[in-house]
Structures are given as C-alpha cells and as structure tokens.
Scaffold this active site. Sequence first.
Site, PDB file in Angstrom:
ATOM      1  CE1 TYR A 125      -4.329  -2.045   5.099  1.00 49.33           C
ATOM      2  CE2 TYR A 125      -3.181   0.015   4.665  1.00 49.33           C
ATOM      3  CZ  TYR A 125      -3.881  -1.083   4.204  1.00 49.33           C
ATOM      4  OH  TYR A 125      -4.123  -1.215   2.857  1.00 49.33           O
ATOM      5  CB  SER A 158      -0.861  -0.010   1.267  1.00 52.03           C
ATOM      6  OG  SER A 158      -1.460   1.241   1.479  1.00 52.03           O
TER       7      SER A 158
HETATM    8  P1  NAD Z   1     -11.306  -6.362   0.214  1.00 54.23           P
HETATM    9  O1  NAD Z   1     -11.845  -6.195   1.602  1.00 54.23           O
HETATM   10  O2  NAD Z   1     -12.176  -6.063  -0.954  1.00 54.23           O
HETATM   11  O3  NAD Z   1     -10.726  -7.846   0.020  1.00 54.23           O
HETATM   12  C1  NAD Z   1      -9.988  -8.487   1.026  1.00 54.23           C
HETATM   13  C2  NAD Z   1      -9.889  -9.957   0.689  1.00 54.23           C
HETATM   14  O4  NAD Z   1      -9.168 -10.594   1.756  1.00 54.23           O
HETATM   15  C3  NAD Z   1     -11.251 -10.665   0.617  1.00 54.23           C
HETATM   16  O5  NAD Z   1     -11.215 -11.659  -0.386  1.00 54.23           O
HETATM   17  C4  NAD Z   1     -11.390 -11.292   2.001  1.00 54.23           C
HETATM   18  O6  NAD Z   1     -12.265 -12.417   2.023  1.00 54.23           O
HETATM   19  C5  NAD Z   1      -9.946 -11.710   2.230  1.00 54.23           C
HETATM   20  N1  NAD Z   1      -9.662 -11.954   3.638  1.00 54.23           N
HETATM   21  C6  NAD Z   1      -9.980 -11.199   4.716  1.00 54.23           C
HETATM   22  N2  NAD Z   1      -9.565 -11.810   5.844  1.00 54.23           N
HETATM   23  C7  NAD Z   1      -8.982 -12.981   5.456  1.00 54.23           C
HETATM   24  C8  NAD Z   1      -8.362 -14.051   6.160  1.00 54.23           C
HETATM   25  N3  NAD Z   1      -8.252 -14.052   7.493  1.00 54.23           N
HETATM   26  N4  NAD Z   1      -7.881 -15.096   5.441  1.00 54.23           N
HETATM   27  C9  NAD Z   1      -7.992 -15.125   4.093  1.00 54.23           C
HETATM   28  N5  NAD Z   1      -8.553 -14.125   3.373  1.00 54.23           N
HETATM   29  C10 NAD Z   1      -9.040 -13.076   4.061  1.00 54.23           C
HETATM   30  O7  NAD Z   1      -9.972  -5.464   0.221  1.00 54.23           O
HETATM   31  P2  NAD Z   1      -9.117  -4.820  -0.978  1.00 54.23           P
HETATM   32  O8  NAD Z   1      -9.306  -3.348  -0.899  1.00 54.23           O
HETATM   33  O9  NAD Z   1      -9.313  -5.532  -2.251  1.00 54.23           O
HETATM   34  O10 NAD Z   1      -7.651  -5.097  -0.402  1.00 54.23           O
HETATM   35  C11 NAD Z   1      -6.775  -6.076  -0.947  1.00 54.23           C
HETATM   36  C12 NAD Z   1      -5.345  -5.695  -0.560  1.00 54.23           C
HETATM   37  O11 NAD Z   1      -5.027  -4.433  -1.127  1.00 54.23           O
HETATM   38  C13 NAD Z   1      -5.133  -5.557   0.955  1.00 54.23           C
HETATM   39  O12 NAD Z   1      -3.873  -6.086   1.308  1.00 54.23           O
HETATM   40  C14 NAD Z   1      -5.148  -4.060   1.163  1.00 54.23           C
HETATM   41  O13 NAD Z   1      -4.416  -3.670   2.291  1.00 54.23           O
HETATM   42  C15 NAD Z   1      -4.494  -3.593  -0.134  1.00 54.23           C
HETATM   43  N6  NAD Z   1      -4.777  -2.207  -0.463  1.00 54.23           N
HETATM   44  C16 NAD Z   1      -6.045  -1.769  -0.687  1.00 54.23           C
HETATM   45  C17 NAD Z   1      -6.253  -0.448  -1.006  1.00 54.23           C
HETATM   46  C18 NAD Z   1      -7.629   0.119  -1.280  1.00 54.23           C
HETATM   47  O14 NAD Z   1      -7.737   1.339  -1.424  1.00 54.23           O
HETATM   48  N7  NAD Z   1      -8.644  -0.688  -1.392  1.00 54.23           N
HETATM   49  C19 NAD Z   1      -5.169   0.433  -1.093  1.00 54.23           C
HETATM   50  C20 NAD Z   1      -3.881  -0.056  -0.855  1.00 54.23           C
HETATM   51  C21 NAD Z   1      -3.700  -1.367  -0.553  1.00 54.23           C
END
Ligand code: NAD
Length: 262
Positions: free
Chosen positions: A157, A144
Amino acid sequence: MKNYTGMNVLITGSTSGIGLAIAKVFAKKNATIIFNGFASIEEINTIQADLSRITSGRVLYHGADLTKQNEIESMIEAINQDVGGVDILINNAGIQHISPIEDFPPEKWDLVLALNLSAAFHTTRLCLSQMKEKGWGRIINVASVHGLVASMQKAAYVAAKHGIIGLTKVVALETAKQDITCNAICPGWVLTPLVEKQIQTRAEQNQQTQEQATHDLLSEKQPSLSFVDPYHIGELCVFLCSDAAQQITGVALPIDGGWTAQ
Ligand code: NAD
C-alpha cells in the site's frame, strides 16, 4: 462558480466509502456521473437511483475490475461511446493488505499494486488524448498519507501510494501547458469499510472494544483524534476542478488532521 452541467466525471471505486461521497458531491453540481466498483445488483441500482435523484445529468455504472488492463480499456471505450469522454478523472479505487514484509503474499503485493497504482496509469493514459483535444481536463488521484510517510506492515500500500504521487507529478509536467491539471489528495483516517476492517482486526488482536480500538487507531497517528469526513474530500476534489485551482498541479495535498505534520 464553475458549471459542471454536461461534464463527465469518472470516479473509480465509487460504490462505497470515499468514492461514493465524491460521486454525490459532483452529482450535487449536476455533473454526469460514471461510477464504478464492486457491489450487488441491488446496491448498484440503489446507488444509481440515489445519484439520479441528486444530479440533472446522466448516471452510468461500469463494473470493470480495475486490476485487469483489458477491463479498464473496455470501460473507457464504453464511456467514450456513451458520453464522449471523461472530463474529470478521479482515480480512487484502492485496497489494503496488512502483513509483515517477510510474510507478505506476493499475489497480494501484485493485486495492491495493480489496483492502487497501475489502474491509475491505465485510466490516465486512456483519458488524456480526449482531454487534450477538448483543451480541458482534471485528474485527481486519491492517494493517502501513506503516499508521504510509511507505517509498518503496509509495504504494498505504501509503495503504491508513494508511486501514485510520482505518477501525479509526471502527468502534471506533461500537461502543464494545457488547461489540464493532475493532483493527488492524501487523506488520513476516514471511517469507511477499508478502515472498519482494520479497527475490527485491532479489536480482535488486542481484545479491545470497538471504541477502544478506534481511539487507539486515531491517537497513534491522527492528532485531531477525528476521522476525515469523506464529503470533505469530495469538496476538495470540486475545489481542485475549479478555476481558482487552475495553477495547482502536481501537488500531493494532505487532508489528515495533522498526521503528516508530526
Ligand atoms: P472502500 O473499501 O470503502 O471502497 C473501495 C472501492 O473500491 C469500492 O467501491 C470497491 O468496490 C472498489 N474496488 C475494490 N476493488 C476493486 C477493483 N478490483 N476494481 C474496481 N473497483 C474496486 O475504501 P475507501 O476507504 O473509500 O478507499 C478509497 C480510496 O481512498 C482508496 O484508494 C484508499 O487507499 C484511499 N484512502 C482511504 C483512507 C481511509 O482512511 N479510508 C485513507 C487514505 C486513503
């Protein structure tokens, strides 16, 4: 162009958001997709059917809770038995918890660290020997912008995302002499359920509409004032797996509309 047919891609946390988009992009390349994450049986069946329509490879699901070391070990063992190992490992699963540090529940700290950092350590250590035997591998950690800079109220985080960038560099150094790379991608705001929750909280706390809360969220940090498209993150993963990216290893690559340029 690289041929992904017969390649096994494990994307953690791919029942939603960025992970699901990455899975679809690799499915379009006809890779075998192993998806993971929480969802109802109906949702899992729908995702499996959707991905199977896109790729000519196999589509497997493993529901491991990645905060649990034994479930990660079982997942990798099952993948090794089913398809003979992971060629491309994408550590994507992550959660957020927002709170000032003095009120931060210690159990939330442990959970965020377990999923956003330790899970990637476990999958990496368990996949590396097979990659070394095959003489090829790609590891991508979805970190991130919070792996590079901080924001208030996100202690666990930010600590986990800074940590995964450190892990990325160590893995890159330990694999540098083989055709194995390890890189981190650092997205800014992407409109997924993880961020929708934050917009909802802002709207409630500041008595704003969703539109106002979304505008404020973007204008505070992301100069482009646009969300990052999750499919563009998928395409970036494909690029990092291509031959052209063979010498890119150990980097933390922002895809953030200018967030970290400030
Ligand atoms: P999201 O909430 O849409 O998806 C998260 C996924 O992780 C889901 O499939 C969920 O079922 C799974 N998950 C949650 N807990 C779990 C566990 N204990 N075991 C296995 N799977 C588990 O989130 P997202 O926004 O798609 O985030 C995905 C990645 O991208 C994360 O690492 C997040 O930190 C990173 N990220 C997101 C953003 C953003 O703006 N959305 C920005 C930077 C980084």
